[in-house]
Design a protein around this motif. Sequence first.
Motif, short mmCIF file in Angstrom:
data_model
loop_
_atom_site.label_atom_id
_atom_site.label_comp_id
_atom_site.label_asym_id
_atom_site.label_seq_id
_atom_site.Cartn_x
_atom_site.Cartn_y
_atom_site.Cartn_z
N ARG A 181 0.83 -1.21 0.00
CA ARG A 181 0.00 0.00 0.00
C ARG A 181 0.87 1.25 0.00
NH1 ARG A 181 -3.03 -3.26 3.48
NH2 ARG A 181 -2.11 -2.30 5.34
N ALA A 182 1.97 1.23 0.75
CA ALA A 182 2.87 2.37 0.79
C ALA A 182 3.47 2.63 -0.59
CB ALA A 182 3.97 2.15 1.82
N VAL A 183 3.88 1.56 -1.27
CA VAL A 183 4.44 1.71 -2.61
C VAL A 183 3.41 2.32 -3.56
CG1 VAL A 183 5.32 0.46 -4.61
CG2 VAL A 183 6.13 -0.14 -2.33
N GLU A 184 2.19 1.85 -3.48
CA GLU A 184 1.13 2.38 -4.34
C GLU A 184 0.90 3.87 -4.08
OE1 GLU A 184 -2.18 -0.10 -3.44
OE2 GLU A 184 -1.45 -1.80 -4.63
N ARG A 185 0.89 4.26 -2.81
CA ARG A 185 0.67 5.67 -2.47
C ARG A 185 1.84 6.54 -2.92
NH1 ARG A 185 -3.31 7.31 0.69
NH2 ARG A 185 -3.06 9.04 -0.76
N ILE A 186 3.05 6.03 -2.80
CA ILE A 186 4.23 6.79 -3.23
C ILE A 186 4.22 6.97 -4.74
CG2 ILE A 186 6.74 6.65 -3.48
CD1 ILE A 186 6.80 5.49 -0.62
N ILE A 187 3.88 5.93 -5.47
CA ILE A 187 3.80 6.02 -6.93
C ILE A 187 2.75 7.05 -7.34
CG2 ILE A 187 3.11 4.78 -9.02
CD1 ILE A 187 4.44 2.28 -7.81
N ALA A 188 1.58 6.98 -6.71
CA ALA A 188 0.51 7.93 -7.03
C ALA A 188 0.91 9.37 -6.68
CB ALA A 188 -0.77 7.54 -6.30
N ALA A 189 1.58 9.54 -5.54
CA ALA A 189 2.03 10.88 -5.15
C ALA A 189 3.05 11.42 -6.14
CB ALA A 189 2.63 10.84 -3.75
N GLY A 190 3.95 10.57 -6.60
CA GLY A 190 4.94 10.99 -7.60
C GLY A 190 4.28 11.45 -8.89
N GLN A 191 3.26 10.72 -9.32
CA GLN A 191 2.54 11.10 -10.53
C GLN A 191 1.83 12.44 -10.36
OE1 GLN A 191 0.11 7.60 -10.98
NE2 GLN A 191 1.70 6.49 -12.12
N ARG A 192 1.22 12.63 -9.18
CA ARG A 192 0.52 13.90 -8.93
C ARG A 192 1.50 15.07 -8.88
NH1 ARG A 192 -4.45 15.26 -7.75
NH2 ARG A 192 -4.90 17.14 -6.54
N MET A 193 2.62 14.89 -8.20
CA MET A 193 3.62 15.95 -8.13
C MET A 193 4.19 16.26 -9.51
SD MET A 193 5.43 14.67 -4.59
CE MET A 193 6.75 15.89 -4.53
#
Length: 207
Positions: free
Chosen positions: A13-25
């Motif tokens: 779940r942490a990896v998924e959230r980090i990937i999504a945050a990177g895309q948003r940034m």
Amino acid sequence: MTQAVFPAGAYCRAVERIIAAGQRMDRFGWVPATAGNISIRLPDGNLAITRSGGHKGLLGPDGVICVDPQGRPLAQGDRPSAETLLHCQVYAHDPAAGAVLHGHSVASTVLSMAGGDALVLEGYEVQKVFAGQDTHAARVTVPIFDNDQDIARLARVVAPHLDGMRAGYIIRGHGVYVWGADMDMALARLEGLEFLLACELEKRKLP
């Protein structure tokens, strides 16, 4: 070195959230080239954090690694960001912190290079996204620290100011650090701060 033992579901779940945050940034232009880094505190106290050198808008699962609370990689050969220590510092200082974000926006870079030891934000409705702010009339001070390639030395300069940082801080000519209890809060604070910095930059263009 061996991988730490922690719930696989929590790490995924942490990896998924980090990937999504990177895309948003990346969509906002806050992580150009290989700039920026993103982390989440795991249930066992270790951190999931972006690997050094990767584009944060193009992250895959292999772009995230685990480090211990001191920033040491838990798998041999993994290379965390040089600035991992600044993430570790936030988590050690604030037990409630669950995610840390670092971006390199145009506004934070340009404003921080204009001089001064802080930016003062006042009169903006959006500043209520920061802890303890419940009115646009309050003043929010965002400290600015000189950039330093010696991250341990930079961390020592930042340390005495952490208690008063409601909106994170800026490294001069470099970018911002923000954090929150979870990734949603950290992203909200990052977006709030970047909006306010963009407003300040635009204000300086007015006659």
